[in-house]
Design a protein around this motif. Structure first.
Motif, mmCIF file in Angstrom:
data_model
loop_
_atom_site.group_PDB
_atom_site.id
_atom_site.type_symbol
_atom_site.label_atom_id
_atom_site.label_comp_id
_atom_site.label_asym_id
_atom_site.label_seq_id
_atom_site.Cartn_x
_atom_site.Cartn_y
_atom_site.Cartn_z
ATOM 1 N N UNK A 187 20.315 -43.029 -4.656
ATOM 2 C CA UNK A 187 20.309 -44.016 -6.229
ATOM 3 C C UNK A 187 19.999 -43.283 -7.252
ATOM 4 N N UNK A 188 18.329 -42.408 -6.861
ATOM 5 C CA UNK A 188 18.043 -42.083 -8.444
ATOM 6 C C UNK A 188 18.295 -40.696 -8.591
ATOM 7 N N UNK A 189 18.359 -40.313 -7.975
ATOM 8 C CA UNK A 189 19.367 -38.676 -7.866
ATOM 9 C C UNK A 189 21.129 -38.375 -8.036
ATOM 10 N N UNK A 190 21.540 -37.746 -8.212
ATOM 11 C CA UNK A 190 22.851 -37.246 -8.728
ATOM 12 C C UNK A 190 23.567 -36.883 -7.384
ATOM 13 N N UNK A 191 24.491 -36.399 -6.860
ATOM 14 C CA UNK A 191 24.989 -35.631 -5.997
ATOM 15 C C UNK A 191 24.633 -34.576 -6.003
ATOM 16 N N UNK A 192 24.663 -33.458 -6.960
ATOM 17 C CA UNK A 192 23.743 -32.274 -7.370
ATOM 18 C C UNK A 192 22.548 -32.312 -6.704
ATOM 19 N N UNK A 193 21.319 -32.858 -7.786
ATOM 20 C CA UNK A 193 20.733 -33.166 -7.590
ATOM 21 C C UNK A 193 20.135 -33.138 -6.959
ATOM 22 N N UNK A 194 20.336 -33.667 -5.492
ATOM 23 C CA UNK A 194 19.739 -33.983 -4.209
ATOM 24 C C UNK A 194 20.127 -32.408 -3.744
#
Length: 647
Positions: free
Chosen positions: A617-624
């Motif tokens: 929820x809290x991170x974007x796909x790129x951030x994950x």
């Protein structure tokens, strides 16, 4: 009274509403010409007129103002000897009937104390029953009646007899067997004042008589048969005699009107005044108006006052000034109602001094001023090369030259449009000068220096437009005794300013406030965020994050909260830090906000399963993806900003 002020405060719009409630053009003209009086006795009499007219209206209904019209031109023509036409005379008769009925109506209420003055106007009406009766006898349905004189009756009867004889002769000709040969159409027509038959042009010689005309094609001739010529000639003579008699009757009636011009003119003035009085009464009833108490000491006390031109149900204004203090400095947001408050006080003062009831609660009181002076609106003029500041100063200079002890001064955004420091200094000096001159002053401002001055200066008081800090909404209610804030960030949010800019502004505002004067009691403000992705610390394996409640709601990572001043919802990204700040994910963007700025909506445990990975929820796909890769190995040249909980 200052004409510019009348326009600024929209006084003509009020007069237009009153004029629409008048029954005649005379009443509408009088309503449009109303002007504020400056003597308390005159104002009191005008207000009493309105009050008594309303009492009559509500207790007995409207008076019978029959036939009321602007007859001044008709009276003028009669006075110089002109012969009035039947319609003009009938209008006078209708007017006289209205005067008589109105007098009877009003005299029945002469002994009522609630209507004594207005009912007493009727004592000045002069009934003219003889003239009214004579005109009604002679004029019917806009024409001189047959019974207007014996001669006219005899002449019209003879005319009718001749017309019947002519019709009879012509019908005989149409019924003749030979008529089929020469008739174009078997009808009797009337052309150029003569009775004619439609005859075929080729059969002209078969019909003795005078050709009056022909059709466009020339195939039909309009012939007056010789058999009726003598009757037609006699009829023409009778018609001339009729016209002469009609003119004599009209001239006689006109002379009788001219002989009573003085009484008629006086009656017209009184009836027009009645029309105006009851137009004011209708306006009072429609607007829920009351007659305010009056004074000449500059004291204003309004309870439940409403601006009469605002649609809907505006928030009432309660205000008292002129007794404990004479200068009120009003602060608050630009859409919070400061200008409306100024205009309400000014417009209601003008209305009362013009004899109109004001929309306010009973017990309200107004002063009678010699001058009401206002500078409201930017006044910018390209034609005169005036900026907003120059226009304001030009107007204020004029106000300073006119104001005195019996002046009401209204200034919106005093000192605005220039360097804030200089503008605040100039505005303070202006307000001080107005106070020294004895004026009652209401001024709006955003300058904190003026608010500070009003806190300590004798005769000054601060006023604030109430603001709902919890929901960040203006309440449009004036609170006297405390300064207000401009709420610029709320206005920007309402108009759609980007959330990240608002958060940045909150942070800068908090920094500027701490530099000026640290205030431990002040609520914490939002601050700016660093560039780059920000991620929360994942929930600990052993136990969920603890709720922290430093002067705000108990929230934790994953909770859904509302942010009222942005009118948005978001998910908490971090637990509150030592200063009570949290990060909230709103529409894909993370904002750092004071805990006091949010409200808990749904706890995380009601939104997600116990083992749910909140990074989804809290991170974007790129951030994950980046976090996963950096956890496995070192990535040269790649950096990631982590939340405080990870450091």
């Amino acid at each position: 009274m200052n004409d510019r002020t009348l326009q600024i405060l929209e006084f003509p719009a009020i007069l237009a509403q009153v004029a629409d409630l008048a029954l005649s053009g005379l009443g509408r003209s009088l309503a449009g010409a109303l002007t504020p009086r400056t003597q308390a006795a005159a104002v009191a009499e005008l207000l009493r007129e309105t009050s008594e007219a309303r009492w009559i209206l509500e207790s007995a209904g409207a008076p019978p103002l029959y036939g009321l019209a602007d007859l001044s031109e008709t009276f003028r023509r009669a006075e110089i000897g002109a012969v009035l036409d039947p319609l003009a005379l009938q209008g006078i008769a209708d007017f006289l009937r209205g005067c008589r009925k109105t007098r009877e109506f009003m005299l029945k209420r002469l002994d009522q104390p609630q209507a004594a003055m207005v009912a007493g106007y009727a004592l000045g009406l002069v009934p003219l029953p003889e003239l009214e009766t004579e005109i009604e006898r002679c004029i019917r349905d806009g024409q001189v009646a047959d019974d207007a004189s014996p001669e006219l009756r005899r002449t019209r009867r003879e005319m009718a007899r001749l017309q019947d004889r002519i019709q009879s002769k012509l019908q005989q000709l149409l019924a003749a067997p030979a008529a089929r040969e020469w008739l174009q159409e078997a009808v009797v027509s009337f052309k150029e004042g003569r009775y004619v038959l439609l005859v075929k042009a080729a059969q002209r010689q078969k019909v003795p008589g005078a050709v009056v005309g022909s059709s466009g094609s020339g195939a039909t001739l309009f012939i007056e048969p010789q058999a009726v010529t003598q009757y037609t000639a006699a009829l023409r003579q009778l018609e001339a005699a009729e016209q002469e008699e009609v003119r004599r009757i009209l001239a006689q009636l006109s002379a009788e009107v001219a002989a009573r011009i003085a009484e008629l003119s006086r009656d017209l003035e009184i009836m027009a005044q009645y029309d105006l009085a009851f137009a004011k009464a209708r306006f009072s009833r429609a607007s829920g108006g009351v007659a305010p108490a009056l004074n000449e000491t500059g004291r204003i006390r309004l309870a439940g006052a409403r601006h009469p031109l605002l649609a809907g149900t505006p928030v009432p204004l309660d205000l008292a000034i002129g007794q404990d203090y004479r200068s009120l400095v009003i602060t608050g947001p630009n859409t919070g109602g400061k200008t409306v408050a100024l205009k309400t006080v000014g417009l209601l003062t003008l209305m009362a001094q013009a004899g109109l009831h004001i929309p306010a609660a009973a017990g309200s009181e107004l002063a009678v001023f010699e001058e009401v002076l206002a500078d409201i609106g930017d006044g910018q003029s390209i034609a005169q090369s005036l900026s907003t500041f120059s226009a304001h100063i030009t107007n204020i200079i004029a106000i300073l030259g006119q104001c005195g002890q019996r002046s009401l001064v209204l200034i919106d955004e005093v000192g605005t449009g220039t360097d804030p420091a200089e503008g605040a200094a100039l505005a303070t000096a202006i307000l001080e000068y107005l106070y020294q001159r004895g004026a009652v002053t209401l001024a709006s401002t955003h300058y904190p220096e003026i608010k500070q001055y009003a806190l300590t200066a004798p005769g000054f008081r601060n006023g604030a437009m109430a603001f709902d800090r919890q929901n960040l909404k203006p309440l449009y209610r004036l609170v006297v005794g405390q300064p207000g804030a401009s709420q610029a960030l709320w206005i920007a949010a309402k108009l759609g300013m980007f959330p990240e800019i608002l958060a940045n502004a909150e942070a800068r505002l908090a920094g500027a406030s701490s530099l000026r004067q640290p205030d431990p009691a002040a609520p914490p403000e939002a601050s700016a965020l660093p560039d780059g992705p920000v991620e929360p610390a994942p929930p600990a394996a052993s136990a969920p994050p603890e709720a922290v409640t430093p002067a705000g709601p108990a929230v934790k990572i994953g909770d859904m909260v509302s942010v009222p001043f942005l009118a948005e919802k978001g998910v908490v990204c971090t637990a509150p830090d030592a200063k009570g700040r949290i990060r909230v994910l709103i529409k894909g963007k993370k904002m750092e906000l004071p805990l006091q700025r949010v409200e808990l909506l749904i706890p995380a445990e009601q939104l997600y399963p116990a083992d749910y990975d909140l990074n989804i929820v809290l991170l974007t796909k790129e951030e994950r993806r980046l976090k996963h890769q950096m956890g496995r190995k070192h990535l040269p040249g790649v950096a990631r900003v982590v939340s405080p909980e990870e450091q």
